[in-house]
Design a protein around this motif. Structure first.
Motif, PDB file in Angstrom:
ATOM      1  N   GLU A   1     143.433  28.691  14.388  1.00  0.00           N
ATOM      2  CA  GLU A   1     142.212  29.493  14.307  1.00  0.00           C
ATOM      3  C   GLU A   1     141.503  29.525  15.667  1.00  0.00           C
ATOM      4  O   GLU A   1     141.016  30.577  16.094  1.00  0.00           O
ATOM      5  CB  GLU A   1     141.283  28.931  13.231  1.00  0.00           C
ATOM      6  CG  GLU A   1     140.070  29.785  12.980  1.00  0.00           C
ATOM      7  CD  GLU A   1     139.246  29.299  11.815  1.00  0.00           C
ATOM      8  OE1 GLU A   1     138.283  30.002  11.452  1.00  0.00           O
ATOM      9  OE2 GLU A   1     139.539  28.215  11.251  1.00  0.00           O
ATOM     10  N   HIS A   2     141.473  28.388  16.328  1.00  0.00           N
ATOM     11  CA  HIS A   2     140.841  28.327  17.652  1.00  0.00           C
ATOM     12  C   HIS A   2     141.577  29.223  18.646  1.00  0.00           C
ATOM     13  O   HIS A   2     140.952  29.953  19.418  1.00  0.00           O
ATOM     14  CB  HIS A   2     140.805  26.885  18.156  1.00  0.00           C
ATOM     15  CG  HIS A   2     140.234  26.736  19.527  1.00  0.00           C
ATOM     16  ND1 HIS A   2     138.901  26.923  19.796  1.00  0.00           N
ATOM     17  CD2 HIS A   2     140.829  26.449  20.710  1.00  0.00           C
ATOM     18  CE1 HIS A   2     138.685  26.745  21.085  1.00  0.00           C
ATOM     19  NE2 HIS A   2     139.847  26.453  21.672  1.00  0.00           N
TER      20      HIS A   2
ATOM     21  N   ASN B   1     145.816  24.252  11.194  1.00  0.00           N
ATOM     22  CA  ASN B   1     144.967  25.397  10.886  1.00  0.00           C
ATOM     23  C   ASN B   1     143.830  25.530  11.899  1.00  0.00           C
ATOM     24  O   ASN B   1     143.533  26.623  12.382  1.00  0.00           O
ATOM     25  CB  ASN B   1     144.416  25.268   9.472  1.00  0.00           C
ATOM     26  CG  ASN B   1     143.581  26.445   9.064  1.00  0.00           C
ATOM     27  OD1 ASN B   1     143.816  27.562   9.504  1.00  0.00           O
ATOM     28  ND2 ASN B   1     142.587  26.204   8.249  1.00  0.00           N
ATOM     29  N   ILE B   2     143.195  24.432  12.229  1.00  0.00           N
ATOM     30  CA  ILE B   2     142.091  24.451  13.196  1.00  0.00           C
ATOM     31  C   ILE B   2     142.587  24.909  14.569  1.00  0.00           C
ATOM     32  O   ILE B   2     141.944  25.726  15.236  1.00  0.00           O
ATOM     33  CB  ILE B   2     141.419  23.070  13.273  1.00  0.00           C
ATOM     34  CG1 ILE B   2     140.652  22.807  11.976  1.00  0.00           C
ATOM     35  CG2 ILE B   2     140.499  22.963  14.479  1.00  0.00           C
ATOM     36  CD1 ILE B   2     140.156  21.378  11.837  1.00  0.00           C
TER      37      ILE B   2
ATOM     38  N   TYR C   1     146.624  31.665   9.929  1.00  0.00           N
ATOM     39  CA  TYR C   1     145.726  30.519   9.777  1.00  0.00           C
ATOM     40  C   TYR C   1     144.893  30.626   8.504  1.00  0.00           C
ATOM     41  O   TYR C   1     144.511  29.611   7.925  1.00  0.00           O
ATOM     42  CB  TYR C   1     144.849  30.313  11.012  1.00  0.00           C
ATOM     43  CG  TYR C   1     143.779  31.349  11.250  1.00  0.00           C
ATOM     44  CD1 TYR C   1     142.529  31.240  10.664  1.00  0.00           C
ATOM     45  CD2 TYR C   1     144.004  32.427  12.085  1.00  0.00           C
ATOM     46  CE1 TYR C   1     141.542  32.178  10.888  1.00  0.00           C
ATOM     47  CE2 TYR C   1     143.032  33.369  12.324  1.00  0.00           C
ATOM     48  CZ  TYR C   1     141.801  33.244  11.714  1.00  0.00           C
ATOM     49  OH  TYR C   1     140.821  34.171  11.930  1.00  0.00           O
ATOM     50  N   LYS C   2     144.614  31.841   8.039  1.00  0.00           N
ATOM     51  CA  LYS C   2     143.887  31.984   6.778  1.00  0.00           C
ATOM     52  C   LYS C   2     144.772  31.618   5.592  1.00  0.00           C
ATOM     53  O   LYS C   2     144.306  31.073   4.597  1.00  0.00           O
ATOM     54  CB  LYS C   2     143.347  33.401   6.626  1.00  0.00           C
ATOM     55  CG  LYS C   2     142.182  33.681   7.543  1.00  0.00           C
ATOM     56  CD  LYS C   2     141.559  35.012   7.248  1.00  0.00           C
ATOM     57  CE  LYS C   2     140.376  35.251   8.173  1.00  0.00           C
ATOM     58  NZ  LYS C   2     139.753  36.553   7.934  1.00  0.00           N
TER      59      LYS C   2
ATOM     60  N   GLN D   1     146.704  39.137   6.086  1.00  0.00           N
ATOM     61  CA  GLN D   1     145.842  38.073   6.596  1.00  0.00           C
ATOM     62  C   GLN D   1     146.514  37.391   7.781  1.00  0.00           C
ATOM     63  O   GLN D   1     147.731  37.285   7.836  1.00  0.00           O
ATOM     64  CB  GLN D   1     145.623  37.004   5.530  1.00  0.00           C
ATOM     65  CG  GLN D   1     144.775  37.413   4.377  1.00  0.00           C
ATOM     66  CD  GLN D   1     144.617  36.241   3.415  1.00  0.00           C
ATOM     67  OE1 GLN D   1     145.478  35.395   3.300  1.00  0.00           O
ATOM     68  NE2 GLN D   1     143.493  36.212   2.730  1.00  0.00           N
TER      69      GLN D   1
ATOM     70  N   LYS E   1     144.860  27.913   5.426  1.00  0.00           N
ATOM     71  CA  LYS E   1     143.628  27.357   4.875  1.00  0.00           C
ATOM     72  C   LYS E   1     143.728  27.223   3.355  1.00  0.00           C
ATOM     73  O   LYS E   1     143.259  26.245   2.782  1.00  0.00           O
ATOM     74  CB  LYS E   1     142.428  28.223   5.250  1.00  0.00           C
ATOM     75  CG  LYS E   1     141.099  27.586   4.919  1.00  0.00           C
ATOM     76  CD  LYS E   1     139.948  28.417   5.432  1.00  0.00           C
ATOM     77  CE  LYS E   1     139.792  28.168   6.905  1.00  0.00           C
ATOM     78  NZ  LYS E   1     138.569  28.723   7.469  1.00  0.00           N
TER      79      LYS E   1
ATOM     80  N   SER F   1     143.400  31.831  17.945  1.00  0.00           N
ATOM     81  CA  SER F   1     143.179  33.221  17.555  1.00  0.00           C
ATOM     82  C   SER F   1     141.810  33.709  18.002  1.00  0.00           C
ATOM     83  O   SER F   1     141.679  34.816  18.534  1.00  0.00           O
ATOM     84  CB  SER F   1     143.321  33.368  16.041  1.00  0.00           C
ATOM     85  OG  SER F   1     143.029  34.680  15.647  1.00  0.00           O
ATOM     86  N   GLN F   2     140.791  32.888  17.799  1.00  0.00           N
ATOM     87  CA  GLN F   2     139.442  33.263  18.222  1.00  0.00           C
ATOM     88  C   GLN F   2     139.359  33.389  19.744  1.00  0.00           C
ATOM     89  O   GLN F   2     138.676  34.274  20.268  1.00  0.00           O
ATOM     90  CB  GLN F   2     138.420  32.234  17.726  1.00  0.00           C
ATOM     91  CG  GLN F   2     138.315  32.139  16.220  1.00  0.00           C
ATOM     92  CD  GLN F   2     137.875  33.438  15.576  1.00  0.00           C
ATOM     93  OE1 GLN F   2     137.149  34.228  16.152  1.00  0.00           O
ATOM     94  NE2 GLN F   2     138.337  33.661  14.357  1.00  0.00           N
TER      95      GLN F   2
END
Length: 135
Positions: free
Chosen positions: A22-23, A18-19, A47-48, A44, A51, A25-26
Motif C-alpha cells: 500500500e505504501h 499489505n502495508i 493490496y486491497k 481492486q 487486506k 502504491s501510494q
C-alpha cells in the motif's frame, strides 16, 4: 491448544506485506508513476485484496484464541499455554500447530484465493451494458 498461532503468524506476515504494498502504491501515485493494475474499472489493487485476507486470518485467530482461553487451554499470564508447564506436553502443542494450525491457515488462504479468482472472472466477463426491455 495453540492452533491459532499459525494463522496469527500468517496474518502478521500478510499485514506487513499489505502495508508495504500500500505504501509503494501510494508513493507511485504521488510521484505520478502509477501503472494500471487491471483493465477493468471494477478491479481492486492487490493490496486491497490482501487486506481482506489479513482480516479473515486475524478474526479467525482471535476467535480461536478466545475459545482456547474460555476452555482454560491458555492463560493471560506466563507461561501462556497451560501445556508449557510440562515439557512433555509441548510435543502435543507442536503437533497441533503443525497439523491443525497449518491446515486452517491453508484452508482460509485457499478459500480467499478462490473467491478472488471467481470474482475476477465474473468482473472480466460481465457485459458492458445491460438492455432493459419495456413490457
Amino acid at each position: 491448544m495453540a492452533c491459532f498461532v499459525v494463522p496469527a503468524a500468517e496474518a502478521a506476515i500478510v499485514t506487513i506485506v499489505n502495508i508495504v504494498l500500500e505504501h509503494r502504491s501510494q508513493k507511485a501515485i504521488a510521484e505520478g508513476k502509477a501503472l494500471r493494475e487491471a483493465t477493468s474499472p471494477n478491479a481492486q489493487p492487490f493490496y486491497k485484496k490482501l487486506k481482506s485476507l489479513s482480516r479473515l486470518l486475524w478474526g479467525g485467530s482471535a476467535l480461536l484464541a478466545f475459545e482456547h482461553l474460555w476452555h482454560g487451554e491458555i492463560q493471560p499470564f506466563y507461561p501462556f499455554l497451560t501445556a508449557a508447564t510440562d515439557p512433555a506436553a509441548m510435543s502435543e502443542v507442536y503437533h497441533e500447530m503443525a497439523t491443525v494450525g497449518t491446515s486452517m491457515a491453508a484452508f482460509v488462504t485457499l478459500s480467499w484465493a478462490m473467491v478472488h479468482f471467481v470474482r475476477s472472472r465474473m468482473v472480466s466477463t460481465a457485459p458492458a451494458t445491460v438492455k432493459v426491455q419495456d413490457k
